[in-house]
Design a protein around this motif. Structure first.
Motif: not given
Length: 355
Positions: A104-115, A273-275
Motif C-alpha cells: 500500500r506504499v507510494r512515495v513522493n520524492v521532494v526536492s523543494g526548499p526546506d529548513a 520554486a519554478v513551479g
C-alpha cells in the motif's frame, strides 16, 4: 475515458490549526481525527492520500505508518527528501511498511526548499540539488529491485547492500511508485529518467500539454530505461451542488483570504520554486482560465495546490478533470476544506462521474 485513473486525497499533517480555512476540528491532527479521515477515504472511493511534509510538521513516515495500521485499503503517498533520509535507510523503512501493508506504499520524492539546517542538511545550487535527487531515486529503486547493491555516487554510497524484506510484488508492480514534482529544467531531467509519476500543479491545459510533450521527448533523448513516465495532477477542487453555489462559495473564500481571516494557506514559505512561480504568474492572465480554473487564490496567499482551484458543480469539475485526463494525466490528488466534509462530498458526487 479509461478505468486506469486513480484518485487520492490530501492530509495536511500540520500542528497548526486552520489549514486552508479548515477550522472544524480542534483536535485536527490527532490520530483519531486523521484516522477518521483515512477511513472516510476508504468508504468514499479514494485510493489514499498525499501526506503533507516539511520541517516543523509531524514526521510524514511515522504518520503514514500509524494510518496504515488503522486502515485496510488506504494508501499513503509518503514524502521523502534526500538529505532528510539516506537512500538505504529510506528504502528499508518503505519496503518494511510496504510488505506489512500488502503493497500500500507510494512515495513522493521532494526536492523543494526546506529548513535544511534544522536537521543538519546542506545543499548547493540547483544543479547539485537535483543531481543528488537523481542519485537518491536511482539508488532507492536499485535497492528495491536488486540484491548485493554497490553504488559509488557523488552524493551517496553503499556497498554490498541488500534490503530486507523485499517490496510486495502485486501483478506487475515490483515496488512502490516514485512520484516527483518540479518544473525547472533540472527537475524535468530527473523526472524524465527516474520518476514513475510526474506530479503537476493546477496549470491551464495548454501549459500542461506542452510540459507533458517536453517530458516525453526528454525521456527518449535521455534514454530512459524504465516503463513510460506517468503523469499526475495535484489541485484544489471546490465542488457544490450547482455551478452558481460553487462560485459564490469560492469567491467568499477568497474574500476571507484577502481579509487575512481564512487560516494558513501558504505551504511554501522557504522560497518560490519554478513551479510555484508559474502558478502565481497565472493571475496576470485573468481570474478564471480555461473553463473554471480559478487563479484568484494565488493573489491572497494561496500556495502550492491551493494557488489555483477547479470550481463548479460535480459535473463541471468532472468535465475539466476529463480534459486533463485526455492529455495523459492518470493520477489525481484532489482536496478542499473542511477536509472530512469534502472527502465525503467529492467522494460521493465527483468520483462516480470519473468512473
Amino acid at each position: 475515458m479509461t478505468n486506469q485513473s486513480e484518485f487520492l486525497w490530501y492530509i495536511p499533517n500540520d500542528v497548526k490549526a486552520g489549514h486552508r480555512g479548515d477550522v472544524t476540528a480542534p483536535d485536527h491532527n490527532s490520530l483519531d481525527t486523521l484516522t477518521t479521515q483515512a477511513k472516510a477515504m476508504e468508504e468514499h472511493g479514494w485510493k489514499g492520500a498525499l501526506i503533507g511534509t516539511g520541517w516543523g510538521r509531524p514526521d510524514t513516515f511515522t504518520l503514514a505508518t500509524a494510518l496504515v495500521a488503522r486502515t485496510t485499503t488506504f494508501e499513503p503517498l509518503i514524502a521523502a527528501r534526500p538529505g532528510y533520509w539516506k537512500p538505504a535507510n529510506f528504502a528499508s523503512a518503505a519496503t518494511t511498511l510496504d510488505q506489512l501493508s500488502g503493497g500500500r506504499v507510494r512515495v513522493n520524492v521532494v526536492s523543494g526548499p526546506d529548513a535544511l539546517a534544522a536537521y543538519g542538511d546542506t545543499e548547493g545550487d540547483q544543479a547539485q540539488r537535483y543531481a543528488r535527487t537523481k542519485e537518491f531515486m536511482r539508488l532507492v529503486r536499485r535497492l528495491w529491485t536488486e540484491e548485493d547493491v554497490t553504488f559509488d555516487g557523488d552524493h551517496f554510497q553503499v556497498s554490498g547492500s541488500t534490503v530486507v524484506p523485499r517490496p510486495a510484488q502485486i501483478g506487475d508492480r515490483l515496488h512502490p511508485k516514485l512520484y516527483f514534482g518540479g518544473a525547472s529544467e533540472a527537475a524535468e531531467q530527473v523526472a524524465a529518467t527516474e520518476a514513475d509519476v510526474q506530479l503537476f500543479w493546477g496549470e491551464p491545459l495548454e501549459g500542461l500539454r506542452e510540459r507533458i510533450e517536453r517530458l516525453k521527448t526528454l525521456s527518449a533523448r535521455l534514454d530512459r530505461d524504465l516503463p513510460p513516465l506517468e503523469f499526475g495532477l495535484r489541485i484544489t477542487t471546490l465542488v457544490r451542488d450547482t455551478t452558481e453555489q460553487a462560485w459564490a462559495d469560492a469567491e467568499a473564500k477568497v474574500a476571507k483570504m484577502a481579509e487575512g481571516s481564512a487560516g494558513s494557506w501558504q505551504d511554501h514559505r522557504h522560497g518560490i520554486a519554478v513551479g510555484q512561480k508559474r502558478l502565481l504568474d497565472l493571475t496576470g492572465r485573468g481570474d478564471v482560465l480555461d473553463d473554471n480554473l480559478y487563479t484568484a487564490p494565488g493573489k491572497f496567499g494561496g500556495g502550492g495546490a491551493g494557488t489555483t482551484w477547479l470550481v463548479g458543480s460535480a459535473e463541471d469539475v468532472a468535465r475539466s478533470l476529463r480534459k486533463y485526463e485526455a492529455l495523459g494525466i492518470s493520477h489525481f490528488v484532489l482536496s478542499d476544506t473542511p477536509y472530512l466534509t469534502e472527502i465525503k462530498r467529492q467522494g460521493s458526487k465527483l468520483l462516480p462521474l470519473m468512473i
